[in-house]
Design a protein around this motif. Structure first.
Motif, PDB file in Angstrom:
ATOM      1  N   UNK A  81       0.987  -1.451  -0.207  1.00 11.64           N
ATOM      2  CA  UNK A  81       0.106   0.163   0.226  1.00 11.64           C
ATOM      3  C   UNK A  81       0.936   1.195   0.144  1.00 11.64           C
ATOM      4  N   UNK A  82       1.941   1.124   0.610  1.00  9.52           N
ATOM      5  CA  UNK A  82       3.062   2.636   0.929  1.00  9.52           C
ATOM      6  C   UNK A  82       3.284   2.270  -0.269  1.00  9.52           C
ATOM      7  N   UNK A  83       3.890   1.759  -1.653  1.00 11.40           N
ATOM      8  CA  UNK A  83       4.056   2.256  -2.454  1.00 11.40           C
ATOM      9  C   UNK A  83       2.708   2.886  -3.185  1.00 11.40           C
ATOM     10  N   UNK A  84       2.274   3.212  -3.425  1.00 12.08           N
ATOM     11  CA  UNK A  84       1.006   3.772  -3.389  1.00 12.08           C
ATOM     12  C   UNK A  84       0.255   4.694  -3.338  1.00 12.08           C
ATOM     13  N   UNK A  85       0.719   5.943  -2.109  1.00 14.20           N
ATOM     14  CA  UNK A  85      -0.437   6.195  -0.802  1.00 14.20           C
ATOM     15  C   UNK A  85      -0.538   7.547  -1.471  1.00 14.20           C
ATOM     16  N   UNK A  86      -1.568   7.931  -1.293  1.00 17.72           N
ATOM     17  CA  UNK A  86      -2.095   8.902  -2.040  1.00 17.72           C
ATOM     18  C   UNK A  86      -2.086  10.248  -1.681  1.00 17.72           C
ATOM     19  N   UNK A  88       1.488  12.596   2.262  1.00 16.87           N
ATOM     20  CA  UNK A  88       2.186  12.174   2.366  1.00 16.87           C
ATOM     21  C   UNK A  88       1.636  11.934   4.017  1.00 16.87           C
ATOM     22  N   UNK A  89       0.282  12.266   4.020  1.00 17.24           N
ATOM     23  CA  UNK A  89      -0.437  12.138   6.211  1.00 17.24           C
ATOM     24  C   UNK A  89      -0.498  10.557   5.596  1.00 17.24           C
ATOM     25  N   UNK A  90      -0.957  10.203   4.866  1.00 15.66           N
ATOM     26  CA  UNK A  90      -1.119   8.200   5.159  1.00 15.66           C
ATOM     27  C   UNK A  90      -0.098   7.585   5.164  1.00 15.66           C
ATOM     28  N   UNK A  91       1.491   8.644   4.209  1.00 14.09           N
ATOM     29  CA  UNK A  91       2.659   7.638   4.298  1.00 14.09           C
ATOM     30  C   UNK A  91       2.993   7.283   5.574  1.00 14.09           C
ATOM     31  N   UNK A  92       3.318   8.899   6.042  1.00  8.75           N
ATOM     32  CA  UNK A  92       3.439   8.334   7.644  1.00  8.75           C
ATOM     33  C   UNK A  92       2.357   7.608   8.574  1.00  8.75           C
ATOM     34  N   UNK A  93       1.421   7.629   8.243  1.00  6.63           N
ATOM     35  CA  UNK A  93       0.423   6.947   9.528  1.00  6.63           C
ATOM     36  C   UNK A  93       0.717   5.513   8.854  1.00  6.63           C
ATOM     37  N   UNK A  94       1.215   5.106   7.721  1.00 12.14           N
ATOM     38  CA  UNK A  94       1.756   3.275   7.278  1.00 12.14           C
ATOM     39  C   UNK A  94       3.157   3.337   8.045  1.00 12.14           C
ATOM     40  N   UNK A  95       3.521   4.325   7.826  1.00 14.69           N
ATOM     41  CA  UNK A  95       4.777   3.956   8.231  1.00 14.69           C
ATOM     42  C   UNK A  95       5.123   4.116  10.121  1.00 14.69           C
ATOM     43  N   UNK A  96       4.108   4.467  10.474  1.00 16.73           N
ATOM     44  CA  UNK A  96       4.364   4.679  12.203  1.00 16.73           C
ATOM     45  C   UNK A  96       3.865   3.223  12.602  1.00 16.73           C
ATOM     46  N   UNK A  97       2.253   2.401  11.957  1.00 17.17           N
ATOM     47  CA  UNK A  97       1.771   1.172  11.758  1.00 17.17           C
ATOM     48  C   UNK A  97       3.120   0.447  11.066  1.00 17.17           C
TER      49      UNK A  97
END
Length: 169
Positions: A81-86, A88-97
């Motif tokens: 999912x991280x490869x196609x995040x829509x 920056x907030x989603x990128x940060x969120x997925x990185x945290x998880x």
């Protein structure tokens, strides 16, 4: 954004590992039991055999390795999912998880359970006992929900109808 998300996940993993190392090996929390920090906050050593906040306890080795496999599969799905995040907030969120999940996977593989130690309580009623990884996972999940509901301009509808040039509501 993929590289930044992975870097954030690695940083979260290292912060979680450092906190657990400090509480277990330096502060020696298992020997101290419960340490009151504030009237509503303690540090206490609990080995959590379930998932976040002690849910779905897995007492057997089969359960332990099933949780490792399930959590690892979730991490792999999040990496895709991280490869196609829509956003920056989603990128940060997925990185945290991802980083938090990796911290808890490490504990489960090495120790057989996850080290938890933060306890908020009111009198005899305890809200939960959790660790740094759980806090990052919860924050990341909340940010994903926020991003899904409040992301600007990418709600699935286009701002303008491409066929007739009219705005959509």
């Amino acid at each position: 954004m993929f590289i930044r998300g992975v870097a954030l996940a690695l940083a979260v993993f290292l912060i979680d590992r450092a906190s657990k190392w400090w509480f277990l090996d330096i502060f020696r929390l298992p020997e101290k039991g419960v340490v009151e920090i504030l009237p509503v906050f303690n540090v206490v050593m609990v080995w959590n055999r379930g998932v976040s906040f002690g849910l779905f306890s897995a007492e057997s080795d089969t359960g332990r390795w099933a949780l490792v496999a399930l959590t690892s599969a979730i991490v792999l799905a999040l990496l895709f999912w991280l490869k196609s995040v829509p956003s920056r907030l989603a990128m940060v969120a997925i990185g945290l998880v991802i980083g938090g999940a990796l911290g808890n996977i490490y504990d489960r593989v090495v120790f057989g359970a996850v080290a938890d130690f933060f306890q908020f309580h009111w009198g005899d009623w305890s809200f939960a006992i959790f660790n740094v990884a759980d806090a990052f996972i919860s924050t990341g999940a909340a940010l994903l929900v926020w991003d899904a509901f409040f992301r600007q301009g990418t709600t699935g509808r286009k701002k303008h109808d491409t066929e007739n040039g009219t705005k959509q509501k």
